[in-house]
Scaffold this motif. Structure first.
Motif, short mmCIF file in Angstrom:
data_model
loop_
_atom_site.label_atom_id
_atom_site.label_comp_id
_atom_site.label_asym_id
_atom_site.label_seq_id
_atom_site.Cartn_x
_atom_site.Cartn_y
_atom_site.Cartn_z
N GLY A 1 36.08 28.91 24.87
CA GLY A 1 36.99 28.25 25.66
C GLY A 1 38.25 28.14 24.88
N MET B 1 36.83 34.26 31.12
CA MET B 1 37.92 33.31 31.21
C MET B 1 39.22 34.01 31.64
SD MET B 1 38.61 30.16 28.90
CE MET B 1 39.76 28.96 28.94
N ASN C 1 37.38 23.39 30.99
CA ASN C 1 38.39 24.48 31.35
C ASN C 1 39.75 24.21 31.12
OD1 ASN C 1 37.93 27.58 31.41
ND2 ASN C 1 38.89 27.17 33.60
#
Length: 307
Positions: free
Chosen positions: A78, A179, A203
């Motif tokens: 992330g 991502m 997120n």
């Protein structure tokens, strides 16, 4: 395969995400390698101009002859957690099966090091790999950049950088549940709000750590290297393998990215695994679906690398 529901609330802070990741310690590299014909070497390589040096792990066959293809790996987390060692099991398997050399890079994390630090670190590591290809035993014409989750987004960003900066040459980009989109406006980004292994609020946290107040603002100036979904031009990129689960928030942005690659005349192989959740191959390594996904990735790598 279905995603598991958890009774506890999801982590809502960088510290909590890092603590959760630390709950899955990585075994030593030698233990991962075991009896396989693979050797590991730790190196320190130059970072971007004015930035600290980078740590990389090099994994390669013990017995090498002519130069072999290379894999340049970027870990997930992330943009805010994780380290290069978490992908060692995946990379050791690929080195053993394909006879390739893999380089895994340690990049700076947000929010301590926001954009552009992570992607610039990753590009610097790739540039080092290309410069030192003869020393590493790598064929510079057959290098694939790869990563999962945030690492997949960074891999896509590095591919854009390599195109725009005139190199290094890439034979392909292996993007596993990448991502890509800081907007968080897709259907799937809302479907997995409060459930799944990587949830919407996590997120949002990662993108805010990377981009600050610019995250999700369509009027803000955000580099496509940081958020590849923002790229105006996806032409001239190396062949892409794009994978996601049907039950994860990145599903729709990954489908859109592959579709935009096709629209430019580019090559993309897209796989959406029915019922799979984010990181399914890590959390359910023995499931039939994981076996199918691993075989499909291996097939694409063999084809794009000419193996």
């Amino acid at each position: 395969m279905t995603r598991g529901e958890e009774a506890d609330p999801p982590p809502a802070t960088v510290e909590a995400v890092r603590a959760a990741a630390a709950g899955f310690p990585q075994p030593p590299v030698d233990e991962v390698i075991g009896a396989r014909d693979v050797e590991a070497e730790e190196r320190t390589v130059p970072g971007p101009d004015g930035a600290p040096d980078l740590a990389v792990t090099v994994l390669r066959p013990r017995h090498r002859g002519t130069p072999v293809p290379g894999l340049y790996s970027i870990h997930g987390g992330g943009m805010i957690s994780g380290n290069r060692h978490q992908d060692t099991p995946r990379l050791v398997d690929l080195v053993a099966r394909l006879g390739v050399v893999a380089v895994s890079v340690e990049y700076r994390l947000a929010p301590e090091h926001p954009d552009p630090a992570p992607v610039e670190d990753c590009y610097a590591g790739l540039a080092w790999m290309a410069r030192h290809a003869p020393d590493l035993g790598v064929d510079p014409g057959r290098v694939v950049v790869m990563g999962g989750s945030a690492g997949g987004g960074l891999a896509a960003g590095v591919a854009l950088m390599a195109r725009d900066r005139g190199g290094p040459h890439l034979a392909g980009q292996l993007l596993l549940c990448p991502m890509l989109d800081d907007s968080n406006t897709t259907v799937s980004s809302h479907q997995y709000d409060g459930s799944g292994t990587w949830r919407r609020e996590m997120n949002l946290l990662g993108w805010r750590a990377l981009l600050g107040e610019r995250a999700g603002d369509p009027t803000a100036e955000v580099s496509s290297y940081a958020a590849p979904a923002r790229a105006d031009d996806l032409s001239g990129l190396p062949p892409a393998f794009v994978e996601a689960g049907s039950a994860e928030l990145f599903r729709d942005e990954d489908v859109a990215y592959a579709s935009r690659l096709w629209a430019t005349g580019g090559q993309a192989e897209l796989h959406i695994w029915q019922g799979a959740f984010h990181g399914f191959d890590v959390f359910a390594p023995e499931h039939d679906l994981t076996r199918a996904a691993l075989a499909t990735r291996l097939s694409w790598l063999r084809r794009v690398l000419g193996l």
